[in-house]
Design an enzyme around this catalytic site. Structure first.
Site, mmCIF file in Angstrom:
data_model
loop_
_atom_site.group_PDB
_atom_site.id
_atom_site.type_symbol
_atom_site.label_atom_id
_atom_site.label_comp_id
_atom_site.label_asym_id
_atom_site.label_seq_id
_atom_site.Cartn_x
_atom_site.Cartn_y
_atom_site.Cartn_z
ATOM 1 N N GLY A 81 0.808 -1.167 0.056
ATOM 2 C CA GLY A 81 -0.092 0.022 -0.180
ATOM 3 C C GLY A 81 1.084 1.328 0.008
ATOM 4 N N PHE A 101 -0.589 -2.024 8.671
ATOM 5 C CA PHE A 101 -1.196 -1.301 7.957
ATOM 6 C C PHE A 101 -2.364 -1.688 7.113
ATOM 7 C CE2 PHE A 101 2.483 1.960 7.709
ATOM 8 C CZ PHE A 101 3.517 1.231 7.733
ATOM 9 N N SER A 159 -4.860 7.155 13.074
ATOM 10 C CA SER A 159 -5.352 8.196 12.201
ATOM 11 C C SER A 159 -5.946 9.397 13.319
ATOM 12 C CB SER A 159 -6.442 7.895 11.193
ATOM 13 O OG SER A 159 -6.696 8.846 10.552
ATOM 14 N N TYR A 215 -14.957 4.384 9.163
ATOM 15 C CA TYR A 215 -13.632 4.194 9.246
ATOM 16 C C TYR A 215 -13.118 4.694 10.399
ATOM 17 C CZ TYR A 215 -9.057 5.837 8.250
ATOM 18 O OH TYR A 215 -7.567 5.762 8.526
ATOM 19 N N LYS A 218 -10.791 2.572 13.535
ATOM 20 C CA LYS A 218 -9.337 2.805 14.204
ATOM 21 C C LYS A 218 -9.623 3.027 15.620
ATOM 22 C CE LYS A 218 -7.000 3.102 10.699
ATOM 23 N NZ LYS A 218 -6.149 2.130 10.492
ATOM 24 N N PHE A 228 -1.459 12.155 10.448
ATOM 25 C CA PHE A 228 -2.182 13.308 9.911
ATOM 26 C C PHE A 228 -2.611 13.017 8.364
ATOM 27 C CE2 PHE A 228 -3.291 15.803 13.672
ATOM 28 C CZ PHE A 228 -2.702 15.202 14.448
ATOM 29 N N ASP A 251 -16.392 16.801 6.785
ATOM 30 C CA ASP A 251 -14.892 17.418 6.936
ATOM 31 C C ASP A 251 -14.911 18.086 8.469
ATOM 32 O OD1 ASP A 251 -14.391 18.229 3.580
ATOM 33 O OD2 ASP A 251 -13.517 16.660 4.722
HETATM 34 C C1 WQD Z 1 -8.095 17.291 2.962
HETATM 35 C C2 WQD Z 1 -8.843 18.555 2.561
HETATM 36 C C3 WQD Z 1 -11.278 18.376 1.941
HETATM 37 C C4 WQD Z 1 -10.612 16.837 -2.163
HETATM 38 C C5 WQD Z 1 -8.859 11.897 5.146
HETATM 39 C C6 WQD Z 1 -9.113 10.525 6.139
HETATM 40 C C7 WQD Z 1 -7.866 10.554 7.009
HETATM 41 C C8 WQD Z 1 -6.757 10.128 6.187
HETATM 42 C C9 WQD Z 1 -6.662 11.115 5.007
HETATM 43 C C10 WQD Z 1 -6.602 7.653 6.129
HETATM 44 C C11 WQD Z 1 -10.007 18.306 3.185
HETATM 45 C C12 WQD Z 1 -10.147 19.156 0.842
HETATM 46 C C13 WQD Z 1 -10.139 17.147 -0.707
HETATM 47 C C14 WQD Z 1 -11.104 17.570 -3.310
HETATM 48 C C15 WQD Z 1 -11.145 19.390 -1.518
HETATM 49 N N1 WQD Z 1 -7.107 8.659 5.695
HETATM 50 N N2 WQD Z 1 -10.452 18.575 -0.288
HETATM 51 N N3 WQD Z 1 -11.480 18.836 -2.759
HETATM 52 O O1 WQD Z 1 -10.494 14.178 4.626
HETATM 53 O O2 WQD Z 1 -8.365 15.372 5.877
HETATM 54 O O3 WQD Z 1 -8.446 12.876 5.708
HETATM 55 O O4 WQD Z 1 -8.047 11.368 4.266
HETATM 56 O O5 WQD Z 1 -6.087 7.398 7.042
HETATM 57 O O6 WQD Z 1 -8.119 9.393 7.983
HETATM 58 O O7 WQD Z 1 -10.188 11.568 7.154
HETATM 59 O O8 WQD Z 1 -8.166 13.915 3.599
HETATM 60 O O9 WQD Z 1 -7.472 14.688 1.295
HETATM 61 O O10 WQD Z 1 -9.767 13.883 1.756
HETATM 62 O O11 WQD Z 1 -8.962 16.082 2.272
HETATM 63 O O12 WQD Z 1 -11.291 20.681 -1.338
HETATM 64 O O13 WQD Z 1 -11.286 17.054 -4.215
HETATM 65 O O14 WQD Z 1 -8.889 18.867 1.304
HETATM 66 O O15 WQD Z 1 -12.383 19.160 2.055
HETATM 67 O O16 WQD Z 1 -10.361 19.903 3.677
HETATM 68 P P1 WQD Z 1 -8.957 14.326 5.099
HETATM 69 P P2 WQD Z 1 -8.662 14.742 2.142
#
Ligand code: WQD
Length: 343
Positions: A11, A82, A126, A151, A155, A180, A300
């Site tokens: 992964g 993982f 996470s 999800y 965790k 993060f 979000d």
């Molecule tokens: C980040 C920011 C979106 C896509 C999630 C899981 C976390 C981890 C990572 C596994 C947010 C914004 C996103 C887009 C946007 N996964 N965004 N347009 O939601 O913080 O975390 O993924 O461990 O556990 O919760 O990550 O990258 O999806 O979003 O504006 O097309 O980008 O709103 O603010 P997130 P993300």
């Protein structure tokens, strides 16, 4: 060499950690059923490490098959777990699939580690467990809040299972690593993040938009209470994150006491808005990310970023790479992917 099982080793974070393990003198043993990763990653890992890697094609929820791995791989130093599904959206649509895989694999693994007396455990958790923190930056003592998705709930359950084993007197030494937002790719551009279908995460969508696989980025809301109205996250380079796993394993190996579970936040300690990320792409690649402002995405959190003092002082670890370097490495990975695959 100290042998370490890496579940989900094909992964995104797992593959980068396999490289870091090898470079640190450990012997990685990959356990992956390729349910959410590409088999081609194994060959690329062998190209990077220049050696034949050990692979067991096993579903971690299959206790019989997984037991055969423990029987085959005697004298294990530890396990890094993982293998889990990680899409927030998908977990809402298919909660049972997430509980079966994420929690089921954790239960099997804890049973087998006890049966085979494997002492050191690194668990992939996470920042999602914090929900929307009341105070920032978030520390390891910040309250875990009711999960915002199945999800996130899996965790939290997995962390609880580890603590219950500790309280039951299991001699397990555990580091619970709360990631993060992992982004970027290995400098070779041979491994990186390749989500299946339309990327849900920000950076893979940006690189696929820049590669004209997708249209412009939709920024999910610019009416938040932040400097530019867009959400804030703590984006950490996946290579820095992989290095933290090595530091955690070495730290576990140095602990004389047994039966503990220590939590570590793994981030940069600095928050970045969506527009900061877009600026970082301009700085790191010279490219302009095309975007429009859309509605907020349900679920979000407005802003979250880490207090990383504990990992810095206890593990002697902190991030080395900047946001523009993350952007550059993510783009170099996208560039070598070539044409958009059929969807
Ligand atoms: C980040 C920011 C979106 C896509 C999630 C899981 C976390 C981890 C990572 C596994 C947010 C914004 C996103 C887009 C946007 N996964 N965004 N347009 O939601 O913080 O975390 O993924 O461990 O556990 O919760 O990550 O990258 O999806 O979003 O504006 O097309 O980008 O709103 O603010 P997130 P993300």
């Amino acid at each position: 060499m100290k042998k370490v099982i890496v579940t989900g080793g094909a992964g995104f974070i797992g593959s980068h950690t396999v490289v870091a393990l090898y470079e640190a003198g450990f012997e990685p043993v990959i356990v992956d059923n390729f349910s959410n990763s590409q088999e081609s990653v194994i060959g690329r890992l062998e190209e990077i490490t220049q050696r034949k890697l050990v692979l067991h094609r096993v579903d971690c929820t299959d206790e019989g098959a997984f037991r055969e791995v423990f029987e085959a791989e005697q004298k294990l130093f530890g396990v890094i777990h993982f293998a889990a599904f990680k899409s927030v959206n998908e977990s809402v649509a298919e909660p049972g699939k997430y509980h079966h895989n994420n929690v089921g694999s954790q239960k099997v693994l804890l049973r087998l580690m006890k049966e085979f007396n494997v002492p050191h455990f690194v668990f992939s958790s996470s920042c999602t467990v914090y929900g929307q923190p009341n105070r920032l930056p978030v520390t390891e003592k910040s309250p875990v809040q009711p999960a915002l998705s199945p999800y996130g709930e899996t965790k939290q359950i997995c962390e609880t299972l580890i603590r219950e084993e500790r309280d039951a007197g299991s001699p397990l030494k555990t580091a619970i690593l709360r990631y993060f937002n992992p982004i970027g790719a290995h400098s070779s551009a041979l491994i990186g993040e390749l989500p299946l279908g339309v990327p849900q995460n920000l950076v893979p969508f940006i690189t696929q938009s820049l590669a004209e696989w997708r249209g412009p980025l939709t920024v999910f809301g610019n009416d938040y209470n932040t400097s530019d109205g867009t959400c804030i996250r703590d984006y950490i380079h996946v290579v820095d994150l992989a290095e933290a796993h090595i530091k955690a394993l070495k730290w576990l190996g140095d602990q004389s006491k047994t039966a503990f579970a220590e939590v570590f936040n793994l981030g940069t300690g600095t928050g970045a808005t969506i527009l900061d990320v877009i600026r970082a792409f301009k700085k790191g690649t010279g490219l302009d990310v095309q975007y429009t402002i859309g509605d907020r995405r349900p679920g979000d959190v407005e802003q979250i970023y880490a207090d990383v003092e504990k990992a810095r002082t206890v593990l002697s670890w902190e991030t080395q790479k900047s946001l523009p370097e993350c952007a550059r490495d993510a783009w170099n990975w996208q560039l070598q992917l070539g044409d958009k695959p059929e969807e």
